[in-house]
Scaffold this motif. Structure first.
Motif, short mmCIF file in Angstrom:
data_model
loop_
_atom_site.label_atom_id
_atom_site.label_comp_id
_atom_site.label_asym_id
_atom_site.label_seq_id
_atom_site.Cartn_x
_atom_site.Cartn_y
_atom_site.Cartn_z
N LEU A 50 46.21 49.44 44.42
CA LEU A 50 47.42 48.86 43.83
C LEU A 50 48.67 49.27 44.62
CD1 LEU A 50 46.63 49.33 40.04
CD2 LEU A 50 46.95 47.14 41.20
N ASP A 51 48.74 50.53 45.01
CA ASP A 51 49.88 50.99 45.82
C ASP A 51 49.95 50.23 47.13
OD1 ASP A 51 50.69 52.81 43.93
OD2 ASP A 51 49.68 54.53 44.86
N ALA A 52 48.80 50.07 47.78
CA ALA A 52 48.76 49.34 49.04
C ALA A 52 49.12 47.87 48.83
CB ALA A 52 47.37 49.46 49.67
N GLY A 53 48.69 47.31 47.70
CA GLY A 53 49.01 45.93 47.40
C GLY A 53 50.50 45.69 47.19
N ARG A 54 51.12 46.61 46.48
CA ARG A 54 52.59 46.49 46.27
C ARG A 54 53.32 46.57 47.60
NH1 ARG A 54 51.23 50.35 42.24
NH2 ARG A 54 51.00 49.40 40.17
N GLN A 55 52.89 47.49 48.45
CA GLN A 55 53.55 47.67 49.74
C GLN A 55 53.37 46.45 50.63
OE1 GLN A 55 52.26 51.38 51.52
NE2 GLN A 55 52.62 52.53 49.62
N SER A 56 52.24 45.76 50.46
CA SER A 56 51.99 44.57 51.29
C SER A 56 52.56 43.30 50.67
CB SER A 56 50.49 44.40 51.52
OG SER A 56 49.81 44.13 50.30
N GLY A 57 53.17 43.42 49.48
CA GLY A 57 53.86 42.29 48.87
C GLY A 57 53.01 41.38 48.02
N LEU A 58 51.90 41.86 47.47
CA LEU A 58 51.10 41.04 46.56
C LEU A 58 51.94 40.66 45.34
CD1 LEU A 58 47.55 42.72 46.44
CD2 LEU A 58 48.31 40.79 47.82
N ASN A 59 51.81 39.40 44.89
CA ASN A 59 52.57 38.98 43.72
C ASN A 59 51.95 39.53 42.44
OD1 ASN A 59 50.48 37.20 42.75
ND2 ASN A 59 51.16 35.63 44.20
N ASP A 60 52.66 39.35 41.33
CA ASP A 60 52.22 39.94 40.06
C ASP A 60 50.86 39.42 39.63
OD1 ASP A 60 54.51 41.44 39.91
OD2 ASP A 60 55.57 40.08 38.55
N GLY A 61 50.60 38.14 39.91
CA GLY A 61 49.31 37.56 39.52
C GLY A 61 48.16 38.22 40.25
N LEU A 62 48.31 38.43 41.56
CA LEU A 62 47.25 39.06 42.34
C LEU A 62 47.11 40.54 41.98
CD1 LEU A 62 47.71 37.41 45.86
CD2 LEU A 62 45.91 37.00 44.18
N LEU A 63 48.23 41.20 41.69
CA LEU A 63 48.15 42.60 41.27
C LEU A 63 47.42 42.71 39.94
CD1 LEU A 63 51.71 43.90 42.23
CD2 LEU A 63 49.53 44.59 43.26
N ASP A 64 47.60 41.73 39.06
CA ASP A 64 46.88 41.74 37.78
C ASP A 64 45.39 41.58 38.01
OD1 ASP A 64 46.66 41.51 34.79
OD2 ASP A 64 45.94 39.52 35.35
#
Length: 413
Positions: A50-64
């Motif tokens: 999740l930390d890596a995803g936020r840093q790479s700019g994943l949107n809220d839907g993909l983070l969910d």
């Protein structure tokens, strides 16, 4: 490396094909217990993803889609136990007949062999797919996306150890840890080892697999799902259905992505439905009529009407007729799930007859397209093609058929 996985999977599949229901269910229960026992390690790995995803700019839907928590892991374990409790799909007698010459012929269900699954940022698929394949007597090779590699690795290692402790080969469950495009392309062409490939993800992934795979493919996943509000719709019901279909979980393939509204009810329906969607922080992308009635709505492009957003975004269009709604769906839909809201019996029947999709609803949310909701149990995805299987892809769809013939010396003349 991939060839080594294929060799080991092929060997494991031969063992699984002969495994009893008791052996498979014991392994599934052991895996469920192991996931709960290892919950801390799995959540730590997921937090790193999740930390890596936020840093790479994943949107809220993909983070969910990527996110795991204790409730979701307990749900994964419950899903494994539900698969264990399900009837064994292997060995079912599908048809039988004694021929005039005395030959006894039976058609029985047997495992497919080795199933490869390519999927994106949903680590729960690792457990779901492995459980279903194991129950159906198949070895599985899992290849997830880079966004979930730490989570997938933690889950796969846990499952492999548990399966082995229960007496089945650890190699019945394997994870491709190389998340490069090259590994996906190589997996698509492993005809000597892979019997069928199931892609589960967005439109880009599905298209890449269909265009490049040389192994047989069961196409699943892409869901540009529509709700059409007819001129004879109960608008309060329509508002509730659209809100549920869009907002309850926008990152999944059975979420509503596009709303069509008959012109005769547009003046009332658009403010009511779009107003409720705005309360759920949904961005409205609409035509001129929609933009005039909904403050803050964004003009929709033709591409928007063909897009699976997997996010808090919906495209909205006013149509002149039921026929136009059906034509629009035929042009932009993905044959997944489509809905009409209407009190008109003829309109409902016309819609269900003419719309080409795996699931066609009257007055119900598209979010029900799910193996569990249909009473089939867990599923590995929603098949949007027409060969082998369509709709929720459950245990029985992970088998094929074999003819068993018993004779007493017959020869063909």
């Amino acid at each position: 490396m991939l060839e080594s996985l294929g060799i080991r999977a092929k060997s494991a599949s031969a063992v699984l094909a002969c495994a009893t229901r008791a052996q498979k269910d014991k392994a599934l229960t052991a895996i469920a217990d192991a996931l709960i026992a290892d919950i801390r390690n799995i959540l730590e790995a997921n937090a790193q993803d999740l930390d890596a995803g936020r840093q790479s700019g994943l949107n809220d839907g993909l983070l969910d889609r990527l996110r795991l928590d204790e409730k979701r892991i307990l749900g994964m374990a419950d899903g494994l136990r539900a698969v264990a409790a399900a009837a064994d799909p292997v060995g079912r007698v599908l048809w039988g007949e004694t021929r005039p010459n005395g030959l006894q012929i039976r058609k029985v269900s047997v495992p497919l062999g080795v199933i490869a699954v390519i999927f994106e940022a949903r680590p729960n698929v690792t457990a779901d797919a492995a459980a279903l394949c194991l129950k159906a007597g198949n070895a599985v090779i899992l290849r997830g996306g880079k966004e979930a590699i730490r989570s997938n690795t933690a889950i796969a290692r846990c499952m492999r150890k548990a399966a082995e402790s229960a007496g089945l080969p650890a190699d019945c469950i394997q994870l491709v840890e190389d998340t490069s495009r090259e590994s996906a392309n190589a997996l698509m062409k492993m005809n000597d080892y892979v019997d069928v490939l199931i892609p589960r993800g967005g439109a880009g992934l599905i298209r890449a697999v269909v265009q490049n795979a040389t192994v047989p493919v069961i196409e699943t996943g892409t869901g540009n799902c529509h709700v059409y509000v007819d001129r004879d719709a109960d608008l309060a019901m329509a508002s509730d259905i659209v809100y549920n279909a869009k907002v309850s979980r926008p990152s999944v393939c059975n979420a509503c992505e596009s709303l069509l509204i008959h012109k005769d009810v547009a003046d009332k329906a658009i403010p009511l439905i779009c107003g409720k969607l705005r309360q759920g922080n949904v961005e409205i992308r609409g035509d001129e009529t929609v933009c005039a009635l909904v403050p803050g709505a964004v003009p929709a492009t033709e591409a928007d009407y063909a897009t699976e957003f997997l996010d808090y975004i919906i495209s909205v269009k006013v149509v002149d007729s039921l026929d136009e709604a059906i034509r629009h769906i035929a042009k932009n839909g993905t044959c997944h799930s489509e809905c009409i809201v209407t009190e008109n019996y003829t309109a409902a029947q016309t819609f269900q007859t003419r719309v080409d999709a795996a699931a066609v609803y009257v007055n119900a949310s598209t979010r029900f397209t799910d193996g569990g909701e249909f009473g089939f149990g867990a599923e590995i995805g929603i098949s949007t093609q027409k060969l082998h299987a369509r709709g929720p892809l459950g245990l029985q769809n992970l088998t094929t058929e074999k003819y068993i013939i018993l004779g007493n010396g017959q020869i063909r003349i």
